[in-house]
Design a protein around this motif. Structure first.
Motif, mmCIF file in Angstrom:
data_model
loop_
_atom_site.group_PDB
_atom_site.id
_atom_site.type_symbol
_atom_site.label_atom_id
_atom_site.label_comp_id
_atom_site.label_asym_id
_atom_site.label_seq_id
_atom_site.Cartn_x
_atom_site.Cartn_y
_atom_site.Cartn_z
ATOM 1 N N ILE A 40 0.788 -1.228 0.000
ATOM 2 C CA ILE A 40 0.000 0.000 0.000
ATOM 3 C C ILE A 40 0.824 1.284 0.000
ATOM 4 N N TRP A 41 2.117 1.218 0.153
ATOM 5 C CA TRP A 41 2.938 2.426 0.272
ATOM 6 C C TRP A 41 3.024 3.191 -1.041
ATOM 7 N N SER A 42 3.213 4.508 -0.911
ATOM 8 C CA SER A 42 3.299 5.370 -2.091
ATOM 9 C C SER A 42 4.668 6.024 -2.240
ATOM 10 N N ARG A 43 5.413 6.127 -1.139
ATOM 11 C CA ARG A 43 6.742 6.738 -1.206
ATOM 12 C C ARG A 43 7.607 6.236 -0.070
ATOM 13 N N THR A 44 8.913 6.479 -0.194
ATOM 14 C CA THR A 44 9.824 6.230 0.915
ATOM 15 C C THR A 44 10.401 7.572 1.352
ATOM 16 N N THR A 45 10.795 7.634 2.608
ATOM 17 C CA THR A 45 11.357 8.880 3.124
ATOM 18 C C THR A 45 12.765 9.078 2.574
ATOM 19 N N PRO A 46 13.181 10.334 2.392
ATOM 20 C CA PRO A 46 14.492 10.617 1.794
ATOM 21 C C PRO A 46 15.678 10.118 2.619
ATOM 22 N N VAL A 47 15.590 10.138 3.932
ATOM 23 C CA VAL A 47 16.748 9.807 4.762
ATOM 24 C C VAL A 47 16.808 8.324 5.119
ATOM 25 N N MET A 57 -5.854 11.450 3.691
ATOM 26 C CA MET A 57 -6.765 11.425 2.542
ATOM 27 C C MET A 57 -7.430 12.769 2.261
ATOM 28 N N MET A 58 -6.807 13.882 2.721
ATOM 29 C CA MET A 58 -7.375 15.209 2.435
ATOM 30 C C MET A 58 -6.304 16.252 2.154
ATOM 31 N N GLY A 59 -5.085 15.831 1.824
ATOM 32 C CA GLY A 59 -4.055 16.765 1.393
ATOM 33 C C GLY A 59 -3.279 17.469 2.474
ATOM 34 N N VAL A 60 -3.313 16.979 3.711
ATOM 35 C CA VAL A 60 -2.629 17.644 4.811
ATOM 36 C C VAL A 60 -1.275 17.021 5.136
ATOM 37 N N CYS A 61 -1.167 15.704 5.113
ATOM 38 C CA CYS A 61 0.024 15.028 5.656
ATOM 39 C C CYS A 61 1.158 14.802 4.655
ATOM 40 N N PHE A 62 0.912 14.764 3.387
ATOM 41 C CA PHE A 62 1.902 14.562 2.330
ATOM 42 C C PHE A 62 2.543 13.168 2.348
ATOM 43 N N ASP A 63 1.940 12.208 3.023
ATOM 44 C CA ASP A 63 2.469 10.850 3.003
ATOM 45 C C ASP A 63 2.081 10.100 1.736
ATOM 46 N N CYS A 64 1.170 10.627 0.961
ATOM 47 C CA CYS A 64 0.677 9.949 -0.240
ATOM 48 C C CYS A 64 1.423 10.358 -1.514
ATOM 49 N N LEU A 65 2.497 11.120 -1.392
ATOM 50 C CA LEU A 65 3.197 11.617 -2.581
ATOM 51 C C LEU A 65 3.689 10.470 -3.461
ATOM 52 N N ALA A 66 3.542 10.639 -4.772
ATOM 53 C CA ALA A 66 4.030 9.676 -5.756
ATOM 54 C C ALA A 66 4.304 10.429 -7.052
ATOM 55 N N GLU A 67 4.941 9.754 -7.971
ATOM 56 C CA GLU A 67 5.173 10.332 -9.298
ATOM 57 C C GLU A 67 4.008 9.923 -10.189
ATOM 58 N N ASP A 69 2.438 10.362 -14.033
ATOM 59 C CA ASP A 69 2.682 10.771 -15.414
ATOM 60 C C ASP A 69 3.941 11.628 -15.536
ATOM 61 N N GLY A 70 5.001 11.236 -14.826
ATOM 62 C CA GLY A 70 6.296 11.915 -14.920
ATOM 63 C C GLY A 70 6.450 13.126 -14.022
ATOM 64 N N VAL A 71 5.421 13.493 -13.276
ATOM 65 C CA VAL A 71 5.487 14.640 -12.364
ATOM 66 C C VAL A 71 5.693 14.113 -10.950
ATOM 67 N N ALA A 72 6.785 14.520 -10.312
ATOM 68 C CA ALA A 72 7.109 14.043 -8.975
ATOM 69 C C ALA A 72 6.305 14.772 -7.902
ATOM 70 N N SER A 73 6.200 14.142 -6.747
ATOM 71 C CA SER A 73 5.575 14.711 -5.550
ATOM 72 C C SER A 73 4.130 15.156 -5.745
ATOM 73 N N VAL A 74 3.346 14.337 -6.424
ATOM 74 C CA VAL A 74 1.919 14.607 -6.613
ATOM 75 C C VAL A 74 1.166 14.033 -5.414
ATOM 76 N N GLN A 75 0.254 14.816 -4.857
ATOM 77 C CA GLN A 75 -0.575 14.330 -3.757
ATOM 78 C C GLN A 75 -1.646 13.407 -4.337
#
Length: 110
Positions: A40-47, A57-67, A69-75
């Motif tokens: 179920i994961w969408s990203r890994t942390t940078p460090v 699920m409402m755009g507050v936490c930024f844990d759902c970021l993924a690439e 269609d070639g655009v990085a860090s999409v919520q």
């Protein structure tokens, strides 16, 4: 892993998550589709490379970021699926070289 509680009434679309075709219901968010996957994961942390998954699920936490269609860090919780969409789980620190970015495409000041 999550599952839908109803039979989809909307038209089915196909999105590609890390290159694999996945069926989705038109109008649902990418995050909802990710939560139904075996992983179920969408990203890994940078460090630490810890896996993060959609949470608020409402755009507050930024844990759902993924690439998307070639655009990085999409919520993904705020992005609706569409047929043929390509979603790549975002691994570690994102690179700005050779990737399209939302920076400059949208102003935070109206």
């Amino acid at each position: 892993m999550f599952r839908k509680l109803h039979d989809p009434g909307a038209a089915a679309v196909t999105v590609y998550i890390d290159g694999s075709p996945v069926s989705a219901e038109a109008g649902e968010s990418i995050a909802a589709v990710l939560l139904r996957q075996e992983e179920i994961w969408s990203r890994t942390t940078p460090v630490t490379q810890a896996k993060r998954a959609p949470y608020c699920m409402m755009g507050v936490c930024f844990d759902c970021l993924a690439e998307v269609d070639g655009v990085a860090s999409v919520q993904t919780c705020l992005t609706t699926v569409r047929d043929g969409m390509r979603v790549a789980r975002q691994r570690g620190k994102r690179s700005l070289i050779g990737k399209r970015s939302l920076i400059g495409k949208r102003s935070l000041i109206a």
